[in-house]
Design a protein around this motif. Structure first.
Motif: not given
Length: 516
Positions: A12, A36, A50-51, A53-59
């Motif tokens: 990811k 990646q 955190t946002d 990572a969540r918005q881009h399907d990242a870690v």
């Protein structure tokens, strides 16, 4: 090392939670090997990462031992890096060992702006463009025959640090030395370890801190500064005390660096090679650079002969008050140049376009001076319409890790100084019936009339006057500006006439009324 680290990464996009250049570069390289890209933001708040990572399907990923390891958001991944990897043990297992060939159009990073004047915006970076920009920049940043070692005081996750520390090391001959970037003593330690000739990559705020520290700094080939305007006086002081030349680079998250100047030589900047410009009808300039997308500059510039130009100010920092205009950068430059001022900024009012009576706010770091003295100095160099009512002295400004001061952070600072509201203006004209008796030979506005006028602007029946002081006389036809400040247990009403305090009152909620 990067090959083996890539085996531990999820398939990811990665949000690097790394401040150390070595750890960051290792993680960046491993991410590319994984196929990646990285997401880079200078806002290091847990919620922001955190946002992202969540918005881009990242870690979010950090490496053990990195200074930001403890800041890894919940749900992020911490990866151990064995000591022998860092030492480059040739017998270590480095995975398959084959470096991938990256296509020029391979997406390798999304870099977000700092949000200096609004919300951060992400810009996609492709491998071919970054390589081209790195090679172009190296020729001007480090043109001498002998290879330089770069030491940075800026983080690698900001475009400035990413370009000068990480990409220069990966794509050109330049060497980079990793280590702590927190304090001047850390920078000096890294400079002492670095092989000469040395280049220090820094910001105006950090450069001032280095000079102020009084530390003995090893010989430098040059200093490179960016992220904020560098005052001529500070550049000259740095050249004298550190016995080197100080250069600035100009650019943006969108384009990377595109121009350079030696600050003490004057206001003219020199474009990098092969920059093309197109002046639009509105006066803004569209720029095309090798390896970068065409971009309309956020600054007004004055193109000159022989590939040079002058900065006139940001498009978004034009302040309009009282029918007059001024560049916010120009105001901040004048403020920073005042004696004893270590840092400072003007904050324009939200309603400047709607209410011509509102005033600027000014926040200053100047331990050896008073706010009133600085205000007096400002009166000598700027138009009165742009003067603040007062200068707020603070221990520091809320700059980010590369010295940028966002509008949101400055407004948040203003909020901590107390909720302050401009209520309006009052003028008692000379034909008012009070003046024949107050006083016949020398008419003065009665204090009680002035107070009643201010109270009428508040439009609250639940407050009463607890105490009041009239500090200076107000004459007929003079305009008084009323400001209301909310504090924890009271309202404070002040009146100003021609920049001078004329009334100060404390108001409290009447017994039995609802709380403020």
């Amino acid at each position: 090392m990067a090959h083996r680290l890539a085996l531990s990464l999820p398939d990811k996009p990665i949000v690097p939670v790394c401040a150390d250049v070595f750890c960051f570069t290792l993680l960046f390289a491993a991410t590319l090997i994984k196929g990646q890209y990285v997401l880079l933001s200078s806002d290091r708040a847990h919620t922001r990462l955190t946002d992202l990572a969540r918005q881009h399907d990242a870690v979010c990923v950090s490496l053990e031992g990195d200074p930001e390891e403890a800041s890894l958001p919940e749900g992020g991944r911490r990866i151990a890096v064995d000591t022998y990897w860092k030492k480059g043990d040739p017998h270590s297992d480095n995975g398959d060992g084959f470096n991938p060939v990256l296509a020029p159009d391979c997406l390798v990073a999304v870099v977000f702006t700092s949000g200096s004047t609004g919300q951060p915006v992400g810009h996609r970076k492709y491998w071919g463009g970054l390589v081209t920009r790195s090679v172009t920049a190296r020729v001007l940043i480090d043109p001498e025959p002998e290879v330089a070692t770069v030491i940075g005081t800026v983080p690698p996750y900001h475009m400035y640090g990413f370009e000068t520390l990480v990409l220069q090391a990966l794509n050109t001959r330049v060497r980079t030395v990793a280590g702590s970037i927190r304090y001047p003593a850390d920078w000096v330690t890294r400079l002492e370890k670095a092989a000469p000739p040395r280049i220090l990559v820094t910001t105006p705020l950090q450069l001032r801190g280095l000079i102020k520290s009084g530390l003995v700094v090893p010989a430098l080939r040059r200093i490179v500064s960016a992220s904020a305007p560098l005052a001529d006086t500070l550049a000259a002081e740095a050249e004298r005390s550190l016995k080197t030349e100080v250069t600035e680079i100009y650019g943006s998250t969108e384009t990377g660096s595109v121009a350079i100047r030696r600050t003490v030589n004057g206001p003219d900047w020199r474009w990098y090679d092969n920059i093309r410009l197109h002046v639009q009808k509105d006066g803004r300039v569209e720029l095309t650079a090798p390896g970068a997308l065409t971009y309309t500059l956020s600054d007004f510039i004055e193109p000159l002969d022989s590939g040079t130009f002058r900065l006139l100010g940001r498009v978004t920092d034009l302040v309009k008050l009282g029918g007059k205009r001024v560049s916010l950068a120009a105001l901040n430059g004048l403020l920073s140049g005042l004696s004893g001022v270590e840092d400072g900024a003007f904050l324009p009012p939200d309603t400047s376009a709607m209410d011509p009576s509102v005033r600027m706010q000014v926040f200053v770091v100047a331990p050896s001076r008073s706010g009133s003295a600085i205000l007096q100095d400002l009166r000598q160099v700027i138009d009165p319409v742009f003067l603040p009512r007062r200068v707020v002295m603070v221990p520091e400004l809320p700059r980010n890790s590369v010295g940028k001061l966002t509008l949101q952070a400055l407004r948040a600072l203003a909020a901590t100084q107390g909720s302050e509201q401009e209520m309006g203006t009052v003028t008692i004209f000379s034909d008012h019936p009070c003046f024949p008796g107050h006083f016949p030979a020398q008419p003065v506005v009665p204090g009680v009339l002035l107070l009643e006028a201010g109270m009428a602007l508040i439009k609250r029946a639940d407050v009463q006057v607890h105490s009041v002081k009239f500090l200076r006389p107000v004459l007929p036809d003079q305009q008084v500006q009323f400001i209301l400040r909310h504090t924890e247990d009271a309202l404070r009403l002040t009146g100003l006439c021609e920049g001078q305090l004329v009334l100060r009152a404390i108001l409290k909620v009447r017994s039995g009324a609802t709380d403020l």
